[in-house]
Scaffold this active site. Structure first.
Site, PDB file in Angstrom:
ATOM      1  N   LEU A  15      51.216 -30.694  -6.791  1.00 15.26           N
ATOM      2  CA  LEU A  15      51.368 -31.561  -7.962  1.00 15.26           C
ATOM      3  C   LEU A  15      52.502 -31.082  -8.864  1.00 15.26           C
ATOM      4  O   LEU A  15      52.744 -31.650  -9.925  1.00 15.26           O
ATOM      5  CB  LEU A  15      50.055 -31.595  -8.747  1.00 15.26           C
ATOM      6  CG  LEU A  15      48.869 -32.232  -8.020  1.00 15.26           C
ATOM      7  CD1 LEU A  15      47.602 -32.129  -8.858  1.00 15.26           C
ATOM      8  CD2 LEU A  15      49.150 -33.691  -7.685  1.00 15.26           C
ATOM      9  N   SER A  16      53.198 -30.028  -8.431  1.00 15.63           N
ATOM     10  CA  SER A  16      54.272 -29.479  -9.276  1.00 15.63           C
ATOM     11  C   SER A  16      55.378 -30.497  -9.568  1.00 15.63           C
ATOM     12  O   SER A  16      55.838 -30.582 -10.717  1.00 15.63           O
ATOM     13  CB  SER A  16      54.873 -28.230  -8.624  1.00 15.63           C
ATOM     14  OG  SER A  16      53.916 -27.208  -8.613  1.00 15.63           O
ATOM     15  N   THR A  62      55.145 -21.351  -3.050  1.00 13.03           N
ATOM     16  CA  THR A  62      53.687 -21.378  -2.917  1.00 13.03           C
ATOM     17  C   THR A  62      53.272 -20.907  -1.523  1.00 13.03           C
ATOM     18  O   THR A  62      54.093 -20.395  -0.754  1.00 13.03           O
ATOM     19  CB  THR A  62      53.129 -22.772  -3.333  1.00 13.03           C
ATOM     20  OG1 THR A  62      51.713 -22.682  -3.378  1.00 13.03           O
ATOM     21  CG2 THR A  62      53.544 -23.887  -2.402  1.00 13.03           C
ATOM     22  N   LYS A  66      54.579 -16.492  -0.839  1.00  6.71           N
ATOM     23  CA  LYS A  66      54.718 -15.774  -2.111  1.00  6.71           C
ATOM     24  C   LYS A  66      55.039 -14.300  -1.926  1.00  6.71           C
ATOM     25  O   LYS A  66      55.638 -13.680  -2.794  1.00  6.71           O
ATOM     26  CB  LYS A  66      53.435 -15.925  -2.937  1.00  6.71           C
ATOM     27  CG  LYS A  66      53.250 -17.307  -3.502  1.00  6.71           C
ATOM     28  CD  LYS A  66      52.019 -17.392  -4.382  1.00  6.71           C
ATOM     29  CE  LYS A  66      51.848 -18.799  -4.901  1.00  6.71           C
ATOM     30  NZ  LYS A  66      50.718 -18.925  -5.821  1.00  6.71           N
ATOM     31  N   GLY A 128      42.905 -12.273  -0.538  1.00  8.25           N
ATOM     32  CA  GLY A 128      44.096 -12.879   0.068  1.00  8.25           C
ATOM     33  C   GLY A 128      45.291 -12.809  -0.873  1.00  8.25           C
ATOM     34  O   GLY A 128      45.321 -12.005  -1.817  1.00  8.25           O
ATOM     35  N   LYS A 156      40.627  -5.642   4.069  1.00 11.01           N
ATOM     36  CA  LYS A 156      41.679  -6.173   3.186  1.00 11.01           C
ATOM     37  C   LYS A 156      41.357  -5.852   1.722  1.00 11.01           C
ATOM     38  O   LYS A 156      42.247  -5.561   0.920  1.00 11.01           O
ATOM     39  CB  LYS A 156      41.827  -7.680   3.379  1.00 11.01           C
ATOM     40  CG  LYS A 156      42.854  -8.006   4.455  1.00 11.01           C
ATOM     41  CD  LYS A 156      42.792  -9.431   4.914  1.00 11.01           C
ATOM     42  CE  LYS A 156      43.482 -10.415   4.035  1.00 11.01           C
ATOM     43  NZ  LYS A 156      43.368 -11.796   4.592  1.00 11.01           N
ATOM     44  N   TYR A 227      41.693 -26.401  -7.712  1.00 16.60           N
ATOM     45  CA  TYR A 227      41.518 -27.496  -8.680  1.00 16.60           C
ATOM     46  C   TYR A 227      41.478 -28.857  -8.012  1.00 16.60           C
ATOM     47  O   TYR A 227      41.272 -29.876  -8.656  1.00 16.60           O
ATOM     48  CB  TYR A 227      42.590 -27.447  -9.777  1.00 16.60           C
ATOM     49  CG  TYR A 227      44.001 -27.578  -9.286  1.00 16.60           C
ATOM     50  CD1 TYR A 227      44.740 -26.452  -8.962  1.00 16.60           C
ATOM     51  CD2 TYR A 227      44.604 -28.823  -9.131  1.00 16.60           C
ATOM     52  CE1 TYR A 227      46.035 -26.551  -8.503  1.00 16.60           C
ATOM     53  CE2 TYR A 227      45.897 -28.943  -8.673  1.00 16.60           C
ATOM     54  CZ  TYR A 227      46.612 -27.799  -8.356  1.00 16.60           C
ATOM     55  OH  TYR A 227      47.899 -27.905  -7.889  1.00 16.60           O
ATOM     56  N   GLY A 248      40.751 -24.400 -11.324  1.00 13.05           N
ATOM     57  CA  GLY A 248      42.069 -23.782 -11.438  1.00 13.05           C
ATOM     58  C   GLY A 248      43.146 -24.634 -12.103  1.00 13.05           C
ATOM     59  O   GLY A 248      44.308 -24.251 -12.104  1.00 13.05           O
TER      60      GLY A 248
HETATM   61  P1  ATR Z   1      46.322 -14.732   3.157  1.00 12.00           P
HETATM   62  O1  ATR Z   1      45.224 -13.741   3.326  1.00 12.00           O
HETATM   63  O2  ATR Z   1      47.119 -14.973   4.393  1.00 12.00           O
HETATM   64  O3  ATR Z   1      47.143 -14.475   1.968  1.00 12.00           O
HETATM   65  P2  ATR Z   1      45.072 -16.730   1.699  1.00 12.00           P
HETATM   66  O4  ATR Z   1      44.919 -18.174   2.010  1.00 12.00           O
HETATM   67  O5  ATR Z   1      45.799 -16.302   0.503  1.00 12.00           O
HETATM   68  O6  ATR Z   1      45.617 -16.105   2.985  1.00 12.00           O
HETATM   69  O7  ATR Z   1      43.638 -16.034   1.607  1.00 12.00           O
HETATM   70  C1  ATR Z   1      42.572 -16.598   2.150  1.00 12.00           C
HETATM   71  C2  ATR Z   1      41.353 -15.906   1.546  1.00 12.00           C
HETATM   72  O8  ATR Z   1      40.238 -16.739   1.795  1.00 12.00           O
HETATM   73  C3  ATR Z   1      41.062 -14.568   2.188  1.00 12.00           C
HETATM   74  O9  ATR Z   1      40.403 -13.752   1.267  1.00 12.00           O
HETATM   75  C4  ATR Z   1      40.121 -15.003   3.333  1.00 12.00           C
HETATM   76  O10 ATR Z   1      39.282 -13.991   3.830  1.00 12.00           O
HETATM   77  P3  ATR Z   1      39.756 -13.094   5.078  1.00 12.00           P
HETATM   78  O11 ATR Z   1      40.675 -12.068   4.504  1.00 12.00           O
HETATM   79  O12 ATR Z   1      38.508 -12.548   5.618  1.00 12.00           O
HETATM   80  O13 ATR Z   1      40.450 -14.039   6.030  1.00 12.00           O
HETATM   81  C5  ATR Z   1      39.303 -16.020   2.592  1.00 12.00           C
HETATM   82  N1  ATR Z   1      38.608 -16.941   3.494  1.00 12.00           N
HETATM   83  C6  ATR Z   1      39.150 -17.934   4.236  1.00 12.00           C
HETATM   84  N2  ATR Z   1      38.186 -18.596   4.917  1.00 12.00           N
HETATM   85  C7  ATR Z   1      36.999 -17.985   4.591  1.00 12.00           C
HETATM   86  C8  ATR Z   1      35.634 -18.202   4.936  1.00 12.00           C
HETATM   87  N3  ATR Z   1      35.278 -19.196   5.771  1.00 12.00           N
HETATM   88  N4  ATR Z   1      34.687 -17.408   4.397  1.00 12.00           N
HETATM   89  C9  ATR Z   1      35.040 -16.427   3.536  1.00 12.00           C
HETATM   90  N5  ATR Z   1      36.312 -16.166   3.160  1.00 12.00           N
HETATM   91  C10 ATR Z   1      37.286 -16.932   3.668  1.00 12.00           C
END
Ligand code: ATR
Length: 279
Positions: A15-16, A62, A66, A128, A156, A227, A248
């Site tokens: 939406l930016s 985005t 990033k 993440g 992580k 959001y 958000g």
């Molecule tokens: P990235 O880790 O590549 O930066 P992100 O989209 O910024 O990706 O982060 C996704 C976040 O959502 C992570 O914390 C991910 O958990 P994992 O590190 O275990 O992958 C979390 N995530 C995504 N799907 C999930 C799910 N079904 N249940 C719990 N956490 C989930």
């Protein structure tokens, strides 16, 4: 014409452009246009070069670039080094500089809601890409008393803790503020529970969070960085149980406001009109 871009992959949902073009019009900055562009990793170098040449005046970065964009820019401030996340590019003295306005946007979104982090207990779900920008808001002098960090892939979260523990002295954080916990583990009641994961982007997705002891705690704020949809199942659940909720959108608006000011010198007002523009 001054050209601005938001880059990411996917990018359709962004939406930016709607927001920044609205502000260009509102503030009479009529020589400027903001577009979205879906890019791959191999395009990042060229985009940064276009900023250097002046063909593009400003860029928002985005998901999922990033962190990757750090490899192509000329410099970035200290807080970017800590969060390893850049969402705004601008040319300064012939250098392409990367900033992180997500962090400031997040902090402002809490303070405009009169939420003060001092001595609070926080639970962050997810480790993440966006998590460091959120975490960094709490682990500073006069920050939270405790930050629980929980990620589906535990290591992580451990990595993130290690990174920030090492920077503890420089940000005024007390040792042991951050504690990594298993997803299923029941921990003490927190004042703020934040979803930084991508779970909930699809309407029927459910985050595996145990709300049991959060029943009717009106002082607890549940914050979902998502959001769109406006109310994820995480927020619906929290609301049904009598807790406060926030999505958000304000963080998105404030990070955009900070970027817009860097590019144009104009600090656009965040009011009901602009909030409604995005609904
Ligand atoms: P990235 O880790 O590549 O930066 P992100 O989209 O910024 O990706 O982060 C996704 C976040 O959502 C992570 O914390 C991910 O958990 P994992 O590190 O275990 O992958 C979390 N995530 C995504 N799907 C999930 C799910 N079904 N249940 C719990 N956490 C989930």
């Amino acid at each position: 014409m001054n050209k601005y871009l938001v880059i990411g992959n996917p990018i359709e949902h962004s939406l930016s452009p709607l927001l920044h073009n609205y502000w260009f019009k509102k503030y009479g900055i009529l020589d400027s246009i903001y577009e979205k562009r879906k890019v791959d990793k191999k395009d990042l170098k060229e985009i940064v070069e276009s900023v250097k040449k002046g063909d593009i005046k400003g860029v928002n970065v985005t998901v999922p670039f990033k962190s990757e964009i750090l490899n192509y820019i000329d410099s970035f401030p200290n807080e970017v080094q800590k969060t390893k996340s850049v969402n705004t590019l601008i040319k300064e003295n012939d250098k392409v500089v990367g900033y992180n306005t997500d962090q400031g946007g997040f902090e402002i979104s809490l303070s405009v809601n009169n939420w003060n982090k001092k001595n609070k207990k926080i639970l962050i779900l997810g480790a993440g890409g966006v998590a460091p920008s959120i975490l960094s808001s709490f682990i500073k002098k006069d920050g939270a008393s405790k930050v629980y960090l929980c990620n589906r892939t535990r290591n992580k979260a451990e990595e993130l803790k290690k990174h920030w523990d090492a920077a503890a002295d420089s940000c005024g954080m007390l040792k042991n503020t951050i504690e990594v916990v298993d997803w299923e583990k029941k921990i003490e009641l927190c004042d703020l529970v934040i979803n930084t994961t991508s779970v909930g982007l699809s309407v029927d997705e459910n985050i595996n969070f145990d709300f049991d002891h959060y029943d009717n705690n009106k002082n607890v704020l549940f914050y979902d960085l998502i959001y769109n949809p406006k109310e994820t199942n995480f927020l619906k659940n929290a609301k049904q149980r009598g807790n406060k909720i926030m999505n958000g959108k304000l963080m998105f608006l404030w990070q955009a406001q900070l970027a817009f000011k860097m590019w144009t010198g104009v600090s656009p007002e965040i009011n009901d009109e602009v909030i409604n523009l995005l609904s």
